[in-house]
Design a protein around this motif. Structure first.
Motif, short mmCIF file in Angstrom:
data_model
loop_
_atom_site.label_atom_id
_atom_site.label_comp_id
_atom_site.label_asym_id
_atom_site.label_seq_id
_atom_site.Cartn_x
_atom_site.Cartn_y
_atom_site.Cartn_z
N THR A 107 49.72 -21.97 74.63
CA THR A 107 49.01 -21.57 75.83
C THR A 107 48.06 -22.68 76.24
O THR A 107 47.24 -23.14 75.43
CB THR A 107 48.22 -20.28 75.56
OG1 THR A 107 49.13 -19.30 75.10
CG2 THR A 107 47.52 -19.80 76.82
N ARG A 140 41.36 -19.03 79.35
CA ARG A 140 40.57 -18.27 80.32
C ARG A 140 40.23 -19.22 81.46
O ARG A 140 40.00 -20.42 81.25
CB ARG A 140 39.31 -17.68 79.70
CG ARG A 140 38.36 -18.70 79.13
CD ARG A 140 37.19 -17.99 78.43
NE ARG A 140 36.30 -18.97 77.90
CZ ARG A 140 35.28 -19.52 78.56
NH1 ARG A 140 35.00 -19.15 79.77
NH2 ARG A 140 34.53 -20.44 77.99
N GLU A 186 44.76 -18.22 89.76
CA GLU A 186 44.95 -17.23 88.70
C GLU A 186 46.43 -16.90 88.51
O GLU A 186 46.91 -16.75 87.39
CB GLU A 186 44.15 -15.97 89.01
CG GLU A 186 42.65 -16.16 88.84
CD GLU A 186 41.85 -14.94 89.26
OE1 GLU A 186 42.44 -14.01 89.86
OE2 GLU A 186 40.65 -14.92 88.99
N ARG A 187 47.17 -16.78 89.63
CA ARG A 187 48.60 -16.51 89.53
C ARG A 187 49.34 -17.68 88.87
O ARG A 187 50.27 -17.49 88.08
CB ARG A 187 49.18 -16.21 90.90
CG ARG A 187 48.79 -14.82 91.33
CD ARG A 187 49.23 -14.40 92.70
NE ARG A 187 50.49 -14.92 93.17
CZ ARG A 187 50.81 -15.01 94.45
NH1 ARG A 187 49.96 -14.64 95.38
NH2 ARG A 187 51.98 -15.48 94.81
N ALA A 227 48.59 -17.50 85.17
CA ALA A 227 49.35 -16.42 84.57
C ALA A 227 50.82 -16.79 84.43
O ALA A 227 51.45 -16.51 83.41
CB ALA A 227 49.19 -15.15 85.40
N ASN A 239 51.30 -19.15 81.57
CA ASN A 239 51.15 -18.52 80.26
C ASN A 239 52.18 -17.43 80.02
O ASN A 239 52.18 -16.82 78.97
CB ASN A 239 49.75 -17.94 80.11
CG ASN A 239 48.71 -19.04 80.02
OD1 ASN A 239 49.02 -20.12 79.55
ND2 ASN A 239 47.50 -18.76 80.46
N GLU A 260 52.42 -14.54 81.65
CA GLU A 260 51.82 -13.21 81.83
C GLU A 260 52.14 -12.71 83.23
O GLU A 260 52.52 -13.49 84.10
CB GLU A 260 50.30 -13.33 81.65
CG GLU A 260 49.90 -13.83 80.27
CD GLU A 260 48.42 -14.16 80.19
OE1 GLU A 260 47.72 -14.03 81.22
OE2 GLU A 260 47.98 -14.56 79.11
N ALA A 266 51.53 -11.55 87.02
CA ALA A 266 50.64 -12.14 88.02
C ALA A 266 49.44 -11.24 88.24
O ALA A 266 49.53 -10.02 88.19
CB ALA A 266 51.38 -12.36 89.32
N VAL A 267 48.30 -11.85 88.52
CA VAL A 267 47.05 -11.14 88.79
C VAL A 267 46.89 -11.06 90.30
O VAL A 267 47.06 -12.06 91.00
CB VAL A 267 45.85 -11.88 88.16
CG1 VAL A 267 44.56 -11.16 88.48
CG2 VAL A 267 46.05 -11.99 86.67
#
Length: 131
Positions: A81, A85, A102-103, A106, A109, A111, A113-114
Motif C-alpha cells: 500500500t 491515509r 481520494e478516489r 482508493a 489501494n 479499496e 471508491a469514496v
C-alpha cells in the motif's frame, strides 16, 4: 612319343595352374562378397539403432513440449500500500479535487471508491474526513 608326353604333361600342368588360379579367384570373390555383406548388415543394424534412438528422443521431446505447453503459470504479486491515509498540506484543492484524489488513492489501494460519482461529497460537507 616322349616329346608328346612332355607336351601333354606341360599342357596338363598349365591347365591345373590356370584352373587353380580361377578357383582361387572365385573363392576370393566369394570371401570378399561375404565380408561385404557382413559389413553391410552391421551398418544397417547400426543405422536402425540410431533411428530407434532418434525416434525415442523425438517422442520424449514431444511429450516434454506438450507438458510445458499444458503447464499454466499464475504469478501473483502483492503490491504494498502506497498511501495509508491522505495527507493534504499546502495544496489548494476544491471539494471535487479532494474527492478525485481520494478516489485515486482508493483505486490505487484496491479499496472501494469514496464519495459519489457525480462529484458531490457523500456526507458532512467540504471538511468531512479532513484534519
Amino acid at each position: 612319343m616322349r616329346l608328346q608326353f612332355i607336351i601333354a604333361a606341360a599342357i596338363a600342368v598349365l591347365g591345373l595352374v590356370v584352373g587353380a588360379y580361377f578357383k582361387g579367384h572365385s573363392d576370393g570373390r566369394a570371401i570378399q562378397r561375404a565380408a561385404t555383406a557382413a559389413s553391410v548388415e552391421r551398418a544397417e543394424a547400426a543405422a536402425k539403432r540410431i533411428i530407434r534412438r532418434a525416434y525415442t528422443f523425438e517422442q520424449r521431446l514431444a511429450a516434454a513440449q506438450a507438458e510445458r505447453r499444458a503447464e499454466i503459470r499464475e504469478i501473483v504479486r502483492e503490491v504494498p500500500t502506497v498511501v495509508q491515509r491522505p495527507v493534504y498540506r499546502n495544496v489548494c484543492v476544491d471539494d471535487a479535487g479532494v474527492q478525485l484524489l481520494e478516489r485515486a488513492v482508493a483505486a490505487a489501494n484496491g479499496e472501494p471508491a469514496v464519495g459519489r460519482a457525480d462529484g458531490a461529497r457523500a456526507e458532512g460537507g467540504a471538511d468531512s474526513g479532513r484534519d
